[in-house]
Design an enzyme around this catalytic site. Structure first.
Site, PDB file in Angstrom:
ATOM      1  N   SER A 168      -1.086   8.176  -0.443  1.00 25.08           N
ATOM      2  CA  SER A 168      -1.131   8.928  -1.700  1.00 25.08           C
ATOM      3  C   SER A 168      -0.394  10.254  -1.549  1.00 25.08           C
ATOM      4  CB  SER A 168      -2.583   9.203  -2.103  1.00 25.08           C
ATOM      5  OG  SER A 168      -3.279   7.994  -2.229  1.00 25.08           O
ATOM      6  N   ALA A 176       0.851  -1.205   0.000  1.00 24.02           N
ATOM      7  CA  ALA A 176       0.000   0.000   0.000  1.00 24.02           C
ATOM      8  C   ALA A 176       0.878   1.245   0.000  1.00 24.02           C
ATOM      9  CB  ALA A 176      -0.885  -0.011   1.240  1.00 24.02           C
ATOM     10  N   THR A 177       0.289   2.368  -0.391  1.00 23.88           N
ATOM     11  CA  THR A 177       1.013   3.642  -0.351  1.00 23.88           C
ATOM     12  C   THR A 177       0.132   4.684   0.315  1.00 23.88           C
ATOM     13  OG1 THR A 177       0.130   4.188  -2.529  1.00 23.88           O
ATOM     14  CG2 THR A 177       2.361   3.319  -2.490  1.00 23.88           C
ATOM     15  N   HIS A 221      -4.553  13.935  -2.275  1.00 26.62           N
ATOM     16  CA  HIS A 221      -5.446  14.093  -1.125  1.00 26.62           C
ATOM     17  C   HIS A 221      -6.179  15.436  -1.226  1.00 26.62           C
ATOM     18  CE1 HIS A 221      -2.831  11.089   1.298  1.00 26.62           C
ATOM     19  NE2 HIS A 221      -3.917  10.492   0.881  1.00 26.62           N
TER      20      HIS A 221
HETATM   21  N1  SAH Z   1      -5.954   6.725   1.256  1.00 25.72           N
HETATM   22  C1  SAH Z   1      -4.846   5.861   1.600  1.00 25.72           C
HETATM   23  C2  SAH Z   1      -4.473   5.078   0.358  1.00 25.72           C
HETATM   24  C3  SAH Z   1      -3.823   3.800   0.659  1.00 25.72           C
HETATM   25  S1  SAH Z   1      -3.359   2.879  -0.785  1.00 25.72           S
HETATM   26  C4  SAH Z   1      -3.673   6.710   2.075  1.00 25.72           C
HETATM   27  O1  SAH Z   1      -3.446   7.757   1.450  1.00 25.72           O
HETATM   28  O2  SAH Z   1      -2.983   6.344   3.020  1.00 25.72           O
HETATM   29  C5  SAH Z   1      -4.832   1.997  -1.133  1.00 25.72           C
HETATM   30  C6  SAH Z   1      -5.345   1.150  -0.007  1.00 25.72           C
HETATM   31  O3  SAH Z   1      -6.472   0.406  -0.474  1.00 25.72           O
HETATM   32  C7  SAH Z   1      -4.342   0.132   0.533  1.00 25.72           C
HETATM   33  O4  SAH Z   1      -4.165   0.385   1.897  1.00 25.72           O
HETATM   34  C8  SAH Z   1      -5.007  -1.213   0.269  1.00 25.72           C
HETATM   35  O5  SAH Z   1      -4.749  -2.165   1.280  1.00 25.72           O
HETATM   36  C9  SAH Z   1      -6.478  -0.819   0.224  1.00 25.72           C
HETATM   37  N2  SAH Z   1      -7.344  -1.743  -0.511  1.00 25.72           N
HETATM   38  C10 SAH Z   1      -7.116  -2.373  -1.699  1.00 25.72           C
HETATM   39  N3  SAH Z   1      -8.159  -3.150  -2.047  1.00 25.72           N
HETATM   40  C11 SAH Z   1      -9.083  -3.014  -1.060  1.00 25.72           C
HETATM   41  C12 SAH Z   1     -10.377  -3.571  -0.856  1.00 25.72           C
HETATM   42  N4  SAH Z   1     -10.936  -4.420  -1.713  1.00 25.72           N
HETATM   43  N5  SAH Z   1     -11.045  -3.196   0.256  1.00 25.72           N
HETATM   44  C13 SAH Z   1     -10.501  -2.330   1.164  1.00 25.72           C
HETATM   45  N6  SAH Z   1      -9.280  -1.789   1.018  1.00 25.72           N
HETATM   46  C14 SAH Z   1      -8.576  -2.118  -0.074  1.00 25.72           C
END
Ligand code: SAH
Length: 248
Positions: A86, A83-84, A91
């Site tokens: 963003s 994961a990242t 944002h």
């Molecule tokens: N808004 C977060 C973005 C994280 S990256 C931030 O800025 O910190 C995207 C995230 O979506 C990851 O943490 C990943 O684990 C989550 N993700 C991917 N598929 C998913 C699903 N089916 N249900 C819930 N979360 C999911």
């Protein structure tokens, strides 16, 4: 444009995002700023003249509580588990796009809440009286987001008051328990338009979702009107991690 917004501090990052036109709303700027000034406990000490956001007694959101390193760079960063967090400009764009629906008292769903950073900014935007559910399918990331919130007084209060809640589940199905939502943000790229998400929107309400089509991703903004009809707008190209099945 992204790298030009990086700063040495949270305030500098947010100011640069505004100067580069990536934040246009003062409400979004205020919600993304860390406020370091605390009013003096000595009544004889005069308060310095500061812009209004600096006079807010409680600190708001500091990206350093959520990003593992270089928190004030305008780039995405790995947070583990593929994961990242963003980039700050993404944002900001999500908040600006959803802003009309992020009034105090509003209900929000943040899908793929990851680090919890955007969940925190959204929670400030809908305070007082609003609530945000962050849904993530990797439990350790939810634990991390909760620990990140606990680093600030306002974060701890948001968790304790129930204004912010992290749940574990498949975000492609939304989170029906707390629906309907004024706004839904999706932080990972969807392979299709998931109907359950628009079903869980209020009318009027707005969904912000990156969608993958033919190897490319674009942000889509889907508005649900009062009569329940939907309007879909394709916005701009992006690069998000995919919305997937949970790892086994
Ligand atoms: N808004 C977060 C973005 C994280 S990256 C931030 O800025 O910190 C995207 C995230 O979506 C990851 O943490 C990943 O684990 C989550 N993700 C991917 N598929 C998913 C699903 N089916 N249900 C819930 N979360 C999911």
């Amino acid at each position: 444009m992204a790298w030009r917004s990086s700063g040495a501090t949270n305030a500098e990052l947010i100011t640069n995002l505004q100067q580069n036109g990536l934040i246009t709303s003062d409400r979004v700027k205020t919600a993304m700023l860390k406020v370091t000034y605390q009013p003096s406990s000595h009544p004889t000490t005069p308060l310095p003249t500061l812009p209004p956001y600096q006079l807010t007694p409680k600190p708001k959101v500091d990206r350093a509580h959520f990003a593992p390193r270089s928190p004030y760079n305008d780039n995405p960063q790995p947070i583990g588990h593929s994961a990242t967090i963003s980039a700050p400009h993404m944002h900001a764009s999500a908040c600006e796009t959803l802003l009309t629906y992020l009034q105090p008292g509003a209900r929000v769903l943040d899908i793929g809440s990851g680090s919890g950073y955007l969940t925190a900014v959204l929670a400030h935007l809908v305070s007082p009286g609003g609530s945000v559910v962050g849904i993530e399918h990797i439990q350790p990331l939810n634990d991390m987001a909760t620990a990140n919130f606990r680093k600030s007084e306002s974060g701890r209060e948001m968790l304790e008051s129930g204004c912010v809640r992290f749940v574990t589940g498949d975000g492609r199905k939304g989170w029906g328990e707390s629906a309907p939502y004024d706004a839904i943000h999706v932080g990972a790229a969807a392979a299709e338009f998931h109907e359950m998400l628009t079903e869980q929107l209020k009318g009027p309400g707005r969904l912000f979702v990156p969608v993958e089509e033919g190897g490319r991703q674009h942000i889509y903004v889907i508005d649900k009107r009062e009569d329940g009809t939907l309007e879909r707008k394709k916005m701009y190209g992006v690069q998000y991690v995919p919305l997937t099945d949970a790892p086994k």
